[in-house]
Design a protein around this motif. Structure first.
Motif, PDB file in Angstrom:
ATOM      1  N   GLY A 328     -37.472  10.299 -12.035  1.00 38.28           N
ATOM      2  CA  GLY A 328     -38.854  10.305 -11.748  1.00 38.28           C
ATOM      3  C   GLY A 328     -39.738   9.294 -12.539  1.00 38.28           C
ATOM      4  N   LYS A 329     -40.971   9.311 -12.447  1.00 37.13           N
ATOM      5  CA  LYS A 329     -41.732   8.132 -12.938  1.00 37.13           C
ATOM      6  C   LYS A 329     -41.818   8.143 -14.416  1.00 37.13           C
ATOM      7  N   ILE A 330     -42.190   9.122 -14.773  1.00 34.95           N
ATOM      8  CA  ILE A 330     -42.425   9.518 -16.158  1.00 34.95           C
ATOM      9  C   ILE A 330     -40.978   8.985 -16.963  1.00 34.95           C
ATOM     10  N   SER A 331     -39.944   9.691 -16.652  1.00 41.03           N
ATOM     11  CA  SER A 331     -38.620   9.343 -17.243  1.00 41.03           C
ATOM     12  C   SER A 331     -38.213   7.793 -17.235  1.00 41.03           C
ATOM     13  N   ALA A 332     -38.809   7.089 -15.894  1.00 39.38           N
ATOM     14  CA  ALA A 332     -38.468   5.582 -15.820  1.00 39.38           C
ATOM     15  C   ALA A 332     -39.373   5.164 -16.747  1.00 39.38           C
ATOM     16  N   GLN A 333     -40.348   5.576 -17.036  1.00 41.11           N
ATOM     17  CA  GLN A 333     -41.573   4.713 -18.018  1.00 41.11           C
ATOM     18  C   GLN A 333     -40.944   4.975 -19.234  1.00 41.11           C
ATOM     19  N   ASN A 334     -40.533   6.185 -19.570  1.00 40.89           N
ATOM     20  CA  ASN A 334     -39.792   6.261 -20.825  1.00 40.89           C
ATOM     21  C   ASN A 334     -38.764   5.417 -21.227  1.00 40.89           C
ATOM     22  N   LEU A 335     -37.746   5.111 -20.094  1.00 37.99           N
ATOM     23  CA  LEU A 335     -36.699   4.129 -20.284  1.00 37.99           C
ATOM     24  C   LEU A 335     -37.278   2.770 -20.557  1.00 37.99           C
ATOM     25  N   VAL A 336     -38.613   2.770 -19.961  1.00 34.26           N
ATOM     26  CA  VAL A 336     -39.288   1.171 -20.253  1.00 34.26           C
ATOM     27  C   VAL A 336     -39.541   0.920 -21.731  1.00 34.26           C
ATOM     28  N   ILE A 337     -40.240   2.080 -22.219  1.00 34.42           N
ATOM     29  CA  ILE A 337     -40.351   2.056 -23.667  1.00 34.42           C
ATOM     30  C   ILE A 337     -39.294   2.153 -24.584  1.00 34.42           C
ATOM     31  N   ASN A 338     -38.342   2.878 -24.376  1.00 30.62           N
ATOM     32  CA  ASN A 338     -36.967   2.972 -25.241  1.00 30.62           C
ATOM     33  C   ASN A 338     -35.866   2.079 -24.677  1.00 30.62           C
ATOM     34  N   VAL A 339     -35.722   1.406 -23.786  1.00 36.67           N
ATOM     35  CA  VAL A 339     -34.612   0.602 -23.300  1.00 36.67           C
ATOM     36  C   VAL A 339     -35.397  -0.928 -22.985  1.00 36.67           C
ATOM     37  N   ALA A 340     -36.039  -1.157 -22.367  1.00 37.29           N
ATOM     38  CA  ALA A 340     -36.228  -2.374 -21.813  1.00 37.29           C
ATOM     39  C   ALA A 340     -37.319  -2.923 -23.157  1.00 37.29           C
ATOM     40  N   VAL A 341     -38.143  -2.468 -23.721  1.00 37.85           N
ATOM     41  CA  VAL A 341     -38.990  -2.932 -24.865  1.00 37.85           C
ATOM     42  C   VAL A 341     -37.950  -3.521 -25.903  1.00 37.85           C
ATOM     43  N   PRO A 342     -37.270  -2.784 -26.555  1.00 37.13           N
ATOM     44  CA  PRO A 342     -36.238  -2.968 -27.624  1.00 37.13           C
ATOM     45  C   PRO A 342     -35.198  -4.288 -27.004  1.00 37.13           C
ATOM     46  N   ILE A 343     -34.859  -4.201 -25.914  1.00 39.11           N
ATOM     47  CA  ILE A 343     -34.168  -5.405 -25.542  1.00 39.11           C
ATOM     48  C   ILE A 343     -35.000  -6.565 -25.522  1.00 39.11           C
ATOM     49  N   LEU A 344     -35.926  -6.663 -25.069  1.00 42.62           N
ATOM     50  CA  LEU A 344     -36.847  -7.773 -25.051  1.00 42.62           C
ATOM     51  C   LEU A 344     -37.281  -8.007 -26.375  1.00 42.62           C
ATOM     52  N   ALA A 345     -37.448  -7.218 -27.373  1.00 37.28           N
ATOM     53  CA  ALA A 345     -37.822  -7.425 -28.741  1.00 37.28           C
ATOM     54  C   ALA A 345     -36.608  -8.178 -29.403  1.00 37.28           C
ATOM     55  N   ALA A 346     -35.502  -7.544 -29.189  1.00 38.63           N
ATOM     56  CA  ALA A 346     -34.183  -8.324 -29.648  1.00 38.63           C
ATOM     57  C   ALA A 346     -33.933  -9.513 -29.263  1.00 38.63           C
ATOM     58  N   TYR A 347     -34.128  -9.857 -27.863  1.00 40.20           N
ATOM     59  CA  TYR A 347     -33.891 -11.148 -27.383  1.00 40.20           C
ATOM     60  C   TYR A 347     -34.820 -12.309 -27.883  1.00 40.20           C
ATOM     61  N   ALA A 348     -36.145 -11.836 -28.223  1.00 36.03           N
ATOM     62  CA  ALA A 348     -37.206 -12.667 -28.887  1.00 36.03           C
ATOM     63  C   ALA A 348     -36.704 -13.326 -30.204  1.00 36.03           C
ATOM     64  N   VAL A 349     -36.147 -12.151 -30.966  1.00 37.56           N
ATOM     65  CA  VAL A 349     -35.722 -12.761 -32.475  1.00 37.56           C
ATOM     66  C   VAL A 349     -34.190 -13.606 -32.303  1.00 37.56           C
ATOM     67  N   HIS A 350     -33.440 -13.171 -31.304  1.00 35.72           N
ATOM     68  CA  HIS A 350     -32.513 -13.888 -31.133  1.00 35.72           C
ATOM     69  C   HIS A 350     -32.653 -15.417 -30.607  1.00 35.72           C
ATOM     70  N   SER A 351     -33.623 -15.468 -29.413  1.00 33.91           N
ATOM     71  CA  SER A 351     -33.545 -16.845 -28.904  1.00 33.91           C
ATOM     72  C   SER A 351     -34.744 -17.505 -29.710  1.00 33.91           C
ATOM     73  N   GLY A 352     -35.636 -16.986 -30.407  1.00 29.49           N
ATOM     74  CA  GLY A 352     -36.764 -17.546 -31.317  1.00 29.49           C
ATOM     75  C   GLY A 352     -38.060 -17.561 -30.119  1.00 29.49           C
ATOM     76  N   ASP A 353     -37.901 -17.044 -29.208  1.00 29.72           N
ATOM     77  CA  ASP A 353     -38.885 -17.260 -28.029  1.00 29.72           C
ATOM     78  C   ASP A 353     -39.839 -16.024 -28.164  1.00 29.72           C
ATOM     79  N   ARG A 354     -41.160 -16.303 -28.708  1.00 28.27           N
ATOM     80  CA  ARG A 354     -42.215 -15.179 -28.721  1.00 28.27           C
ATOM     81  C   ARG A 354     -42.615 -14.472 -27.312  1.00 28.27           C
ATOM     82  N   THR A 355     -42.450 -15.395 -26.359  1.00 30.83           N
ATOM     83  CA  THR A 355     -42.949 -14.799 -25.232  1.00 30.83           C
ATOM     84  C   THR A 355     -42.274 -13.627 -24.821  1.00 30.83           C
ATOM     85  N   TYR A 356     -40.997 -13.336 -25.301  1.00 29.90           N
ATOM     86  CA  TYR A 356     -40.452 -11.970 -24.847  1.00 29.90           C
ATOM     87  C   TYR A 356     -40.943 -10.924 -25.771  1.00 29.90           C
TER      88      TYR A 356
END
Length: 413
Positions: A328-356
């Motif tokens: 469902g849409k709500i569950s998918a948005q929950n995964l955006v918050i708890n999966v996609a966002v942390p991965i983007l934050a991790a890659y920002a630190v790893h790559s040094g690229d603030r855009t992530y």
């Protein structure tokens, strides 16, 4: 009183500097307070002080009592300390080479009203210690502190992903897979899902992403759900038995999963079927999460259509009343918050690229997250969350500052 109060007083120089001197009577001038150090070692590094006629550059160590120096068993690493700041100077302190440590005693130099406010915050019975003061703090101060708490929370979540990345030999695919399984467990089955990520490594899953049937067999078999008297379950069990023997897999037990008081759409059997569909559709989940350009694209990643069997079932042998195409849409948005966002934050630190990191923040600002017990603490004070970013900020503020009564590090406190 805790040492964090003295750290605060020293960092902001909130004490009377009239005829400032060490306990030995030498005139003291603070030219630079130093950089606050939260890691091992002295409390403030790179301080610059003038003691008597000599200018010193080094560290500052802070204790409630000067005798704490001996109690903490400071060694040669603390010989670089040029000033010992204490509330009470009860004993003299010497370095390992025998030289006397200059001491600044603060107990008669701090405004008692500041100490009383600190003690009031420390002894507060409120969920938010500063609740009585909250209305008088400028809105801009609260807004900036919440923004800081949000960024710190994202960095913390990113560090969790980076730890997984490091522990699995610098494999972003494994890190994304582990984070996804943890997220798909949501709160109720998070522990079992994390264990599953360890017992079913991604390199095994990756070899079978071409086959949705094999993915379902691996995931549902590893979860311990294939003992049902159902034709499709038996088909998956046959497939799983071969894969289990091939990879020497050790499955979980069915009792490790929770079905109690859950809607059928949230059953772990359904979640694992949705996970299989997601992994089947996205050969490189990590790349997909980095490159998606909109909320809609992220929702589509997590809403991969499930197999025909799971469109009509929520457990083996039990048909659902309505057909389901995926998450469902709500569950998918929950995964955006708890999966996609942390991965983007991790890659920002790893790559040094603030855009992530900016991308992660932008996703949160576009999503509306339901109020929770943490955000409601602040809502009672008149603050209102407008997006998932606000909710995550409130969660970060509460867990990092309010709950541990870390008021001395919070702009509001």
């Amino acid at each position: 009183m805790k040492e964090d109060f003295l750290h605060y007083v020293w960092q902001h120089q909130y004490f009377d500097k009239t005829t400032l001197a060490t306990t030995d009577g030498e005139p003291l001038q603070v030219l630079r307070v130093g950089i606050y150090n939260t890691d091992a070692g002295p409390d403030f590094k790179e301080a610059i002080l003038r003691i008597g006629e000599v200018q010193w550059s080094g560290s500052v160590e802070v204790h409630l009592n000067s005798s704490d120096w001996h109690r903490h068993q400071h060694d040669q690493k603390y010989d670089q300390v040029v000033l010992h700041v204490v509330w009470t100077a009860d004993v003299p302190v010497v370095r390992t080479d025998g030289t006397v440590m200059p001491v600044l005693e603060l107990q008669n130099r701090v405004d008692l009203r500041l100490l009383q406010t600190y003690e009031q915050l420390q002894k507060s019975k409120n969920k938010i210690p500063c609740a009585p003061f909250w209305p008088i703090v400028p809105d801009v101060t609260k807004a900036l502190m919440l923004e800081r708490a949000l960024v710190e929370r994202l960095e913390e979540k990113g560090q969790e992903v980076l730890q997984v990345y490091d522990s699995y030999g610098n494999d972003w695919g494994q890190a994304a897979y582990h984070t996804l399984l943890r997220g798909c467990g949501f709160k109720v089955n998070q522990q079992a899902s994390e264990l599953m990520a360890k017992l079913l490594p991604f390199h095994v899953v990756r070899r079978h992403q071409h086959s949705l049937l094999q993915l379902e067999a691996l995931l549902l078999g590893q979860a311990g759900f294939l003992d049902a008297d159902d034709e499709y379950a038996q088909q998956l069990q046959q497939e799983y038995s071969f894969l289990q023997h091939k990879y020497k897999l050790q499955p979980l037990q069915r009792h490790q999963w929770n079905f109690l008081r859950m809607r059928p759409a949230n059953f772990p059997t359904v979640r694992l079927a949705q996970l299989a569909a997601l992994l089947h559709q996205h050969a490189s989940l990590f790349t997909a999460l980095l490159e998606a350009e909109s909320i809609k694209k992220y929702e589509q990643i997590f809403q991969a259509p499930v197999s025909e069997y799971w469109q009509l079932h929520y457990m083996f042998g039990r048909e659902s009343k309505t057909a389901s195409k995926g998450m469902g849409k709500i569950s998918a948005q929950n995964l955006v918050i708890n999966v996609a966002v942390p991965i983007l934050a991790a890659y920002a630190v790893h790559s040094g690229d603030r855009t992530y990191l900016d991308k992660a923040l932008n996703l949160l600002e576009q999503l509306r997250e339901e109020s929770n017990r943490y955000t409601r603490y602040y809502e009672l004070l008149g603050w209102k969350a407008k997006s998932a970013a606000d909710n995550q900020a409130a969660l970060g503020l509460y867990k990092r500052y309010c709950h541990p009564v870390n008021c001395m590090r919070c702009a509001v406190g």
